[in-house]
Each structure stands twice: as C-alpha cells, then as structure tokens.
Write an enzyme that holds these catalytic residues in place. Structure first.
Site, mmCIF file in Angstrom:
data_model
loop_
_atom_site.group_PDB
_atom_site.id
_atom_site.type_symbol
_atom_site.label_atom_id
_atom_site.label_comp_id
_atom_site.label_asym_id
_atom_site.label_seq_id
_atom_site.Cartn_x
_atom_site.Cartn_y
_atom_site.Cartn_z
ATOM 1 N N ARG A 1 118.417 51.861 -11.409
ATOM 2 C CA ARG A 1 119.199 50.684 -11.237
ATOM 3 C C ARG A 1 120.258 51.055 -10.363
ATOM 4 N NH1 ARG A 1 120.074 49.989 -17.280
ATOM 5 N NH2 ARG A 1 121.762 48.373 -16.681
ATOM 6 N N ARG B 1 121.036 70.209 -34.973
ATOM 7 C CA ARG B 1 120.069 69.502 -35.547
ATOM 8 C C ARG B 1 120.053 70.096 -37.102
ATOM 9 N NH1 ARG B 1 115.338 72.135 -31.850
ATOM 10 N NH2 ARG B 1 115.475 74.063 -33.218
ATOM 11 N N ALA C 1 122.811 21.343 7.820
ATOM 12 C CA ALA C 1 122.379 21.737 6.273
ATOM 13 C C ALA C 1 122.646 20.705 5.266
ATOM 14 C CB ALA C 1 123.051 23.244 5.926
ATOM 15 N N ASN D 1 109.319 18.718 20.623
ATOM 16 C CA ASN D 1 110.633 18.905 20.624
ATOM 17 C C ASN D 1 110.815 20.133 19.335
ATOM 18 O OD1 ASN D 1 113.538 18.972 20.182
ATOM 19 N ND2 ASN D 1 113.675 17.096 18.773
ATOM 20 N N ASP E 1 116.865 24.484 7.967
ATOM 21 C CA ASP E 1 115.450 24.857 7.332
ATOM 22 C C ASP E 1 114.611 25.050 8.340
ATOM 23 O OD1 ASP E 1 115.407 22.412 8.857
ATOM 24 O OD2 ASP E 1 114.698 21.117 6.933
ATOM 25 N N GLY F 1 121.888 10.386 9.629
ATOM 26 C CA GLY F 1 121.259 10.907 10.707
ATOM 27 C C GLY F 1 121.575 12.213 11.111
ATOM 28 N N THR F 2 121.032 12.724 12.006
ATOM 29 C CA THR F 2 121.106 14.022 12.499
ATOM 30 C C THR F 2 122.403 13.898 13.642
ATOM 31 O OG1 THR F 2 119.463 13.796 14.210
ATOM 32 C CG2 THR F 2 118.999 15.244 12.215
ATOM 33 N N ARG G 1 111.417 16.665 -1.489
ATOM 34 C CA ARG G 1 109.886 17.250 -1.817
ATOM 35 C C ARG G 1 109.927 18.527 -2.104
ATOM 36 N NH1 ARG G 1 107.103 15.614 3.963
ATOM 37 N NH2 ARG G 1 109.421 15.406 4.726
ATOM 38 N N ALA H 1 115.622 71.504 -28.380
ATOM 39 C CA ALA H 1 114.972 70.315 -28.474
ATOM 40 C C ALA H 1 115.449 69.608 -29.866
ATOM 41 C CB ALA H 1 113.455 70.502 -28.622
#
Length: 466
Positions: A333, A440, A10, A171, A104, A78-79, A16, A423
């Site tokens: 949520r 109220r 990784a 491969n 990947d 390299g790998t 790219r 209300a």
C-alpha cells in the site's frame, strides 16, 4: 514576444455515455481523456491552455484546477460559440497562434500537434486544419481543396453532395489558427443553420472567402478518433492499448502474450523486462530493466528497480529497489519502500513502511507504519499493531532481528539490533539489542486431562440417546 496558446473544448454533456461523470473525464487506459489532451499540448511546447467548460462544470474545473485556465460556456450553442468564450483571453495572444482541439479526442500525439503548428507557421497560413484520410469517411466532415491544395471548405457529411461524399480526406477535429485572423472570424460567425448554432468549421470557410490562406496538415487517421458513447470509448481503449504495447515491445520489453495486459500512457519500462498476462500498470509507473511483472499483477503510481519480480500482487504508490521479489498475493500500500533484495512473500500486506536491504517477510504478515532494518526475518503471521482506535504509532525493528512466528508487536515499540522474539509473543515493551523477548504465558501440561474429557463427553452423549 507573442506566445502561442491552446483552447480545449470540454463543455459537452455526453448524454450517450449515460454517466454522472463529465464526458471528457471518461478514461482511456485509466487516464481521463482530457488529461491525454492537456499532456499532449504541454508536450508540444504550449504552456498557456484554456479549457472551455459547460456541462458538469464543477467536475471539470475541480479536475484541472491549477493546471489550466478555465472558461465557462453557459449555453452550448456550438463549437464556434465555445471558442468565442475564450476570445477575451485570445486578445492577449495577438501576433501568435492558437491550437484548438477537443477534450474527447485523446489520441493526438505531441509530435503531430507540433508538426502541424510548424507547417502552419512556415506557410504563413490563417488556419491549418489537421486532416486525415480514411477508406470509410461516413459521418465525417469532408475536406474540399482548391487547385493549389488549399482548403476551400469543410462540408459536413449530412450536407455533402454525392461527389463530396466520395472524398476520403476528413476533418480531424483539431486546428491551428493565427489569432489575428481568428478573432474577427469568430466575431463574424452567424447561427443561420437548422441547429441555430455557431460552427467552428465555418471559420476556415470565412477566412478563405476573405482571401486568407487555409491549409491542411495530414495526420494518421488513428489519432483523430474520439468517443461519444461507451462502445467508442472501448474502441479508443483498444486502439491505445495496442499502440502502447507495440511501442514497449519495440523498445525491448517482452510481452509474450497480450491477454489482459493494460499499460497506461505514462508508464516507462526498461529493456528485457517481461510483462505477463493479466498485468495492469496504471498511472505514473516506472519499471526497471530485467524485471518479471505478473501474471495478474496491478501496479499504480509505483517505482520498481532492476531485476525485480512482482507475482500476482498489487502495489500502490510503492517503491521497490533492485532485486526485490514480491508475491504471490501480496498487497503493498502507499508509502511502502523496500530496499535491495527484500523478499515479500504470499499474503503479506505492507503499508507506509520502510523495509531494509535483504529483509524477508515471507508470508501471512502485516507490516504497517514500521521501520524495518536490514537482514531481518519475520516469521509467519508477524503483525505490527499500529492503531489504538484513535491514533497510529510506529514500530521499529533493528538490523538483524529475528521475529518469531505469530509475534504481535504493539506500537509504539522497538526491537534493538539483533533481538529475537519467541513465537506467539505479544510484545508491548521495547526489547534491547541482542535480547530475547518471551511474552506469553508459560505452557502447562495436565496428564490425562484429554482422556477424562473425552470419556465424560461420551457418557453425556450416551445419556442423551436413551
């Protein structure tokens, strides 16, 4: 007893991709490619995993912290060089086998990795290359076999002869190695090539040269796909999406139209559930039987019980028990828990709250940091005011309460069992069970006031027009 291990490469930069994010953390169906690989390796029965990091080291190491052991490749040579960095760890696994694969290439299944490992052990091979057949092998390394079916070499496309280019076996980019054979082969690697790099593909060749057996395990070509740019990432998403939708349909899930439907790899769905267009299921979602999800719903890390309906709504870290209906246009949520037969209607937001069985939150309400009992009815525009600018407080609504339209419950406050609110009330004090809260100002009616105001306005407008 020797224990098998895995090395995941990784360290690549992924230029790219044109991204600030590490290549292996780019997502396929909302899940980083590296996580696909780690989960497949774990599912194949391998617990000890070494991830080789390089470019974007901090990102990758932070992402996998606590789940795997990381190894740093300071220079990307390299790998083969990448696997060399794990050599000190591999010493602990002498007498066992090591799976090497790329971070990947996310689509290898646990079944393929497991079967390849079994083939490797049963045939006492020094190395097993996971290969695939394709009608268009252009760009891939070709597998050259001997008369006994063993691998002689892996020839890169640019180095292949015209005859070798006609080989359709390629491969696949994953390998099983005997650790006892791999370690000396790594030590013998040389970088005498145009790129001056150490290639992992040279290891099977050197083993073969020493008379060690190198075999192959053929996997489905689709599993070998990787991504180096955004278009290839799109292709991976498409391939994974189609495979997952097909698997769900084969398991008894109804998807009448696949348009816009995206389901992550860690989602489970019960039989006879219907997934409608535009629905996205992300993370670790669990959906029960006989549900209708969508159209246009987005669920993330949520659990939905049997016979639920979620219509054009978003749920995140939410739990719905059986028979709950949600939407349209609701937002649930994290921390929301709705018990059986709850109804949450249009333009309702619920956060960090428990909603009791049979309760109705029909429309245009906000329920935050609340404990709502069973059989409650919240009228249109009910709000729990949970935040004073510094701290958050909870609201408690007892079983069987009736909350009038446009009631604002200013936390911390509680309504006792069976209480009512009038209300338009702003409730700041606890309401005993069975009581009515009216908070109220008293209505006043002034006869003729509107007519007088209208006449005065018209007179002023007339004067301005002169």
């Amino acid at each position: 007893m020797p224990v098998n291990c895995a090395v995941i490469l990784a360290a690549g930069e992924g230029k790219r991709m044109k991204s600030q994010k590490a290549k292996v953390l780019q997502e396929v169906l909302f899940k980083p490619m590296l996580d696909w690989v780690i989960d497949a390796v774990h599912a194949a029965g391998i617990e000890q995993i070494y991830v080789v990091t390089g470019h974007n080291r901090e990102q990758v190491e932070a992402h996998v912290q606590g789940r795997v052991t990381t190894v740093y490749q300071a220079q990307q040579l390299g790998t083969g060089h990448a696997v060399m960095q794990a050599a000190p760890m591999l010493e602990r696994h002498r007498g066992a086998n090591c799976l090497v694969l790329y971070g990947d290439a996310p689509l290898f299944s646990a079944a393929t990795l497991q079967a390849a490992g079994a083939h490797h052990e049963e045939n006492h091979l020094a190395a097993t290359v996971i290969t695939a057949f394709t009608t268009d092998p252009t760009g891939y390394g070709r597998i050259v076999r001997d008369g006994n079916g063993l691998i002689q070499a892996i020839v890169e496309d640019k180095d292949a002869s015209e005859e070798q280019k006609r080989i359709s076996e390629i491969n696949g980019g994953a390998y099983w190695f005997s650790v006892d054979a791999l370690l000396p082969a790594l030590a013998a690697l040389r970088s005498n090539n145009a790129q001056e790099e150490y290639y992992l593909t040279d290891v099977p060749y050197s083993m073969n040269f020493k008379g060690q057996k190198v075999g192959a395990y053929v996997a489905p070509f689709a599993e070998t796909a990787g991504a180096n740019d955004r278009y290839q990432l799109f292709k991976l998403n498409e391939a994974a999406r189609k495979a997952i939708l097909t698997n769900h349909m084969n398991a008894g899930v109804s998807i009448p139209c696949r348009d816009g439907v995206m389901i992550g790899p860690d989602v489970t769905i019960g039989q006879d559930t219907q997934i409608l267009p535009g629905t996205i299921l992300r993370g670790r979602c669990v959906i029960g039987r006989g549900c209708v999800i969508g159209p246009g719903s987005v669920l993330t890390d949520s659990t939905v019980g049997d016979e639920c309906v979620v219509n054009q709504s978003q749920l995140t870290q939410t739990t719905l028990e059986a028979g709950v209906t949600v939407g349209p246009f609701a937002h649930l949520r994290p921390g929301t828990h709705a018990l059986e037969r709850v109804h949450i209607g249009d333009f309702v937001e619920v956060k960090n709250s428990t909603v009791g069985a049979g309760t109705k939150l029909p429309h245009l309400s906000y329920i935050g940091d609340s404990d709502v009992g069973a059989g409650v009815n919240c009228g249109c525009g009910t709000v729990t005011a949970n935040y004073d600018g510094r701290r958050k407080f909870r609201t408690k609504i007892g079983d069987g309460c009736f909350v009038g339209c446009h009631t604002c419950l200013v936390a911390p406050v509680s309504l006792g069992e069976g209480a009512y609110t009038a209300a338009g009330s702003v409730v700041t004090d606890d309401v005993p069970g069975g009581a009515l809260a009216v908070a109220r100002s008293r209505q006043q009616v002034k006869p003729g006031w509107a007519d007088e105001r209208r006449a005065l306005t018209e007179e002023k407008d007339g004067q301005k027009g002169k």
